[in-house]
Design an enzyme around this catalytic site. Structure first.
Site, PDB file in Angstrom:
ATOM      1  N   CYS A  69       0.859  -1.174   0.000  1.00 39.26           N
ATOM      2  CA  CYS A  69       0.000   0.000   0.000  1.00 39.26           C
ATOM      3  C   CYS A  69       0.901   1.231   0.000  1.00 39.26           C
ATOM      4  CB  CYS A  69      -0.864  -0.031   1.241  1.00 39.26           C
ATOM      5  SG  CYS A  69      -1.665  -1.626   1.472  1.00 39.26           S
TER       6      CYS A  69
ATOM      7  N   ARG B 269       1.062   1.775  -6.007  1.00 38.75           N
ATOM      8  CA  ARG B 269       1.270   0.781  -4.954  1.00 38.75           C
ATOM      9  C   ARG B 269      -0.021   0.073  -4.549  1.00 38.75           C
ATOM     10  NH1 ARG B 269       6.171   1.316  -2.562  1.00 38.75           N
ATOM     11  NH2 ARG B 269       5.453   0.102  -0.802  1.00 38.75           N
TER      12      ARG B 269
ATOM     13  N   TRP C 229      -3.876  -1.836  -1.269  1.00 41.37           N
ATOM     14  CA  TRP C 229      -3.955  -3.037  -2.107  1.00 41.37           C
ATOM     15  C   TRP C 229      -4.280  -4.163  -1.130  1.00 41.37           C
ATOM     16  CZ3 TRP C 229      -1.346  -7.782  -2.672  1.00 41.37           C
ATOM     17  CH2 TRP C 229      -1.567  -8.440  -3.901  1.00 41.37           C
TER      18      TRP C 229
ATOM     19  N   ASN D 204       1.383  -0.444   5.735  1.00 36.73           N
ATOM     20  CA  ASN D 204       1.712  -1.151   4.513  1.00 36.73           C
ATOM     21  C   ASN D 204       2.455  -2.417   4.923  1.00 36.73           C
ATOM     22  OD1 ASN D 204       2.783  -1.986   2.052  1.00 36.73           O
ATOM     23  ND2 ASN D 204       4.410  -0.461   2.084  1.00 36.73           N
ATOM     24  N   GLY D 205       2.005  -3.568   4.459  1.00 37.36           N
ATOM     25  CA  GLY D 205       2.680  -4.814   4.826  1.00 37.36           C
ATOM     26  C   GLY D 205       1.687  -5.819   5.364  1.00 37.36           C
TER      27      GLY D 205
ATOM     28  N   GLU E 254       7.210 -11.925 -22.198  1.00 40.31           N
ATOM     29  CA  GLU E 254       6.949 -10.547 -21.780  1.00 40.31           C
ATOM     30  C   GLU E 254       5.769  -9.966 -22.566  1.00 40.31           C
ATOM     31  OE1 GLU E 254       7.622  -8.837 -19.355  1.00 40.31           O
ATOM     32  OE2 GLU E 254       7.322  -6.774 -19.940  1.00 40.31           O
TER      33      GLU E 254
ATOM     34  N   LYS F 297       2.305  -8.656 -20.895  1.00 41.30           N
ATOM     35  CA  LYS F 297       1.744  -7.314 -21.112  1.00 41.30           C
ATOM     36  C   LYS F 297       0.284  -7.418 -21.528  1.00 41.30           C
ATOM     37  CE  LYS F 297       3.985  -5.442 -19.467  1.00 41.30           C
ATOM     38  NZ  LYS F 297       5.191  -5.817 -18.799  1.00 41.30           N
TER      39      LYS F 297
ATOM     40  N   GLU G 293      -1.923  -8.602 -18.583  1.00 42.29           N
ATOM     41  CA  GLU G 293      -2.001  -7.619 -17.492  1.00 42.29           C
ATOM     42  C   GLU G 293      -3.001  -6.502 -17.782  1.00 42.29           C
ATOM     43  OE1 GLU G 293       2.206  -6.927 -15.229  1.00 42.29           O
ATOM     44  OE2 GLU G 293       2.201  -6.465 -17.345  1.00 42.29           O
TER      45      GLU G 293
ATOM     46  N   HIS H 206       4.028 -29.949 -28.985  1.00 44.32           N
ATOM     47  CA  HIS H 206       3.844 -30.820 -27.817  1.00 44.32           C
ATOM     48  C   HIS H 206       2.635 -30.427 -26.988  1.00 44.32           C
ATOM     49  CE1 HIS H 206       7.522 -32.889 -28.703  1.00 44.32           C
ATOM     50  NE2 HIS H 206       8.172 -31.739 -28.755  1.00 44.32           N
TER      51      HIS H 206
ATOM     52  N   LYS I 214       1.955  -2.173  -8.617  1.00 48.35           N
ATOM     53  CA  LYS I 214       3.263  -2.079  -9.244  1.00 48.35           C
ATOM     54  C   LYS I 214       4.360  -2.618  -8.346  1.00 48.35           C
ATOM     55  CE  LYS I 214       6.003   0.448 -12.245  1.00 48.35           C
ATOM     56  NZ  LYS I 214       5.861  -0.648 -13.188  1.00 48.35           N
TER      57      LYS I 214
END
Ligand code: G6P
Length: 609
Positions: A2, A27, A74, A98-99, A481, A485, A488, A504, A604
């Site tokens: 957060c 965050r 978050w 935060n945590g 990547e 993207k 996301e 396969h 992020k």
């Protein structure tokens, strides 16, 4: 992960706190809140959703006051809701956090047994109660916070205020970042410098375990056992402009277009015409790097993909064995470390919990040394690694990482060239590769010119629900990547496969509804890749190929597209091919109307495990 902001000032702080929260939304952005001490009452406003919802509520019901704390969340414990949004209040105390507090359930039970009632499902609320409890026992805010913190297990950064001590904010960090901002007659706390840059550029980075008390005219840092301690004041070079969106519609687009500049900055002063310049990894680095006989790379998300590209480079050019692993796996595995292995951690933020834990774990595993590639000076990763190479991407705000990736590749390119030189690569070859790496900003600039073409192409993806990305060699992580993207920010399910693995399993999925996106550099694997693409073509698949300008491919009867670019040499092609994939994801997301910069459920900087 957060975001925290706090302030003590003569002026009203709520607008400053809300501005700070906007800079911290990367965050977390599922709810937000502000609490400001008023005469005899804690004035609080909270809202589910973005900071702009909070701002709207505050505008309808503004409040005055010079001492306050604020938070953007978050969710970890308890769903995103107004009740679970911070600040949490208990008695005279308000707290933002935060945590994760791992022993919150025991603490909650203990506090409930004492008759305390809880109004949220969060782990944070126990901190507010513990501080309030200690203050009722006669302690001041700082000592009460120190007492409460000793009971907590887990990671945190907090800021707390109490009605009984107007003009004071107490902050603390253990495992999550917190900085002090020094103004003139006012002081601040923030999860990072970005949150404070509009009010000050003079900052103090707190150390692990530090507790800080801020007032209008002074601040004091204490160690976890309550001893006063001095910490260095830094002048941040960050400019307020660097965190503005400017003329761009989204931060992500701005950051995609910043890549040539960011890569040039990352290479500047580090790459000479004949090779990597001396001492760019630190004065004693060469002695250590000379001894390296193997490399373990650990990272998360996009940074992991950068590490996966570097594996091909280091093995191919320095002939050293390389392992790459996601940090959340690495930290709990019994890793066998051969003698003289270098541990490399890659992280944009330098605060990703799993990557930091992996770095700390690596210390017990007998590595030759630790090396960090990171974008945030003074981050925990930078402070804890033996050797550091900073990427100079500038602040990256969009949750989906773009310029961090290409600058990480530039930095890892430098490390590769240095390891290649130290392992006897011919001088002429090293010089050629240096020139190639130096040309990366120009190559990226050219790749960006594809934007209009890709914006058009994106229309063909809007109705899709799945996509398959293919690449080979160093371009397999590029495909990964690209898939990351797309998923996301456009929420299209995307998977990446090494093209040779198609037969396969994933080939079973290929039909007219499953677009296949392939990256086709002009290298020794091209013919192999072409055969893999034939397998798709033969099954009527829709094929979108990003190919080097020299590559030719048979037409696919209108099912798909061939987009060509000058990808530069073999080393830098991975970075070049990333650009169209970033642009594709961006434009698909824009057409789908998703929240490009703050996609649902993500954040992020992931500072929790
Ligand atoms: C989050 C972000 C990603 C990022 C990853 C690793 O998942 O959304 O964009 O790649 O964390 O972050 P780091 O700061 O360690 O590179």
């Amino acid at each position: 992960m957060c975001g925290i902001v706090a302030a003590v000032a003569q002026r009203d702080v709520a607008p400053i706190l809300i501005e700070g929260l906007k800079a911290l939304e990367y965050r977390g952005y599922d709810s937000a809140g502000v609490a400001v001490l008023g005469p005899g009452a804690i004035q609080r406003v909270r809202a589910k959703g973005k900071v702009r919802e909070l701002e709207e509520r505050y505008r309808l019901n503004p409040f005055a006051g010079g001492t306050g704390i604020a938070h953007t969340r978050w969710a970890t414990h308890g769903a995103p809701s107004e009740e679970n949004a911070h600040p949490h209040v208990a008695g005279t105390v308000a707290v933002v956090h935060n945590g994760i507090i791992e022993n919150h359930a025991e603490l909650r039970a203990e506090l409930q047994a004492k008759g305390r009632t809880f109004t949220s499902e969060t782990d944070t609320e126990v901190i507010a109660h513990l501080i309030d409890e200690a203050m009722r026992g006669g302690l001041g805010l700082r000592d009460a916070a120190l007492t409460a913190l000793r009971r907590l297990e887990g990671a945190y950064a907090i800021a707390a205020v109490s009605l009984t001590e107007p003009g004071h904010v107490v902050g603390a960090r253990r495992g999550s970042p917190l900085v002090v901002g020094i103004g003139i007659g006012e002081h601040f706390l923030g999860s990072d410098v970005q949150a404070l840059i509009k009010v000050t550029n003079r900052v103090v980075y707190l150390d692990e375990g530090d507790v800080v008390e801020i007032e209008r005219d002074r601040y004091q840092v204490y160690t976890a056992d309550g001893r006063p301690v001095e910490r260095t004041v830094h002048e941040s070079e960050l400019s307020a402009d660097a965190v503005e969106r400017g003329e761009y519609r989204h931060y992500m687009l701005k950051e995609i277009f910043e890549q040539p500049r960011a890569v040039a900055d990352t290479l500047e002063g580090r790459l000479g015409p004949r090779g990597v310049l001396p001492n760019i990894f630190g004065i004693d680095a060469e002695t250590l790097l000379k001894r390296v006989r193997g490399v373990h790379i650990v990272a998360c998300g996009t940074s992991y993909h950068a590490g996966s590209v570097a594996r091909y480079w280091i093995e191919g050019l320095a002939h050293l064995p390389v392992c790459v692993e996601v940090a959340s796996e690495y930290r709990y595995r019994d890793v066998v470390v051969p003698p003289d292995t270098l541990f490399v951690a890659i992280s944009q933020s330098g605060e990703t919990a799993d990557t930091l834990a992996a770095l700390r774990e690596s210390r017990k595993r007998g590595y030759l040394g630790t090396f960090a590639v990171c974008n945030v000076p003074e981050s925990s990763l930078v402070r804890e690694a033996d050797l550091v190479l900073m990427t100079r991407a500038g602040p990256e705000i969009g949750v989906a990482s773009t310029k961090a990736f290409t600058t990480q590749l530039a930095a890892l390119g430098l490390l590769t060239l240095e390891l290649a030189r130290l392992n006897g690569a011919p001088t002429e070859k090293c010089q050629r590769l240096c020139a190639e790496l130096a040309s990366l900003p120009r190559v990226l600039e050219q790749a960006l010119q594809l934007e209009p073409t890709i914006a058009k192409l994106a229309e063909r993806f809007v109705g899709k629900h799945h996509a398959l990305f293919l690449g080979r060699g160093a371009h397999y992580p590029v495909a990964q990547e690209g898939a990351l993207k797309l998923k996301e920010i456009s929420y299209i399910h995307a998977e990446a496969y090494p093209a040779g693995e198609l037969k396969h399993g994933p080939l079973a999925l290929v039909d007219e509804d499953m677009p296949v996106i392939a990256v086709a550099p002009n290298n020794q694997l091209l013919e192999k890749l072409k055969s893999n693409l034939e397998e798709v073509r033969a099954r009527g698949g829709e094929l979108y190929v990003f190919a080097d300008h020299e590559v030719t491919l048979p037409p696919n009867g209108g099912r798909g597209e061939l987009v060509k670019l000058d990808a530069g040499g073999n080393l830098i092609a991975a970075a070049a091919f990333t650009v169209p994939l970033q642009l594709l994801a961006y434009h698909v997301a824009v057409l789908k109307g998703t929240d490009v910069d703050q996609p649902r459920n993500l954040a992020k900087s992931v500072t929790v495990e």
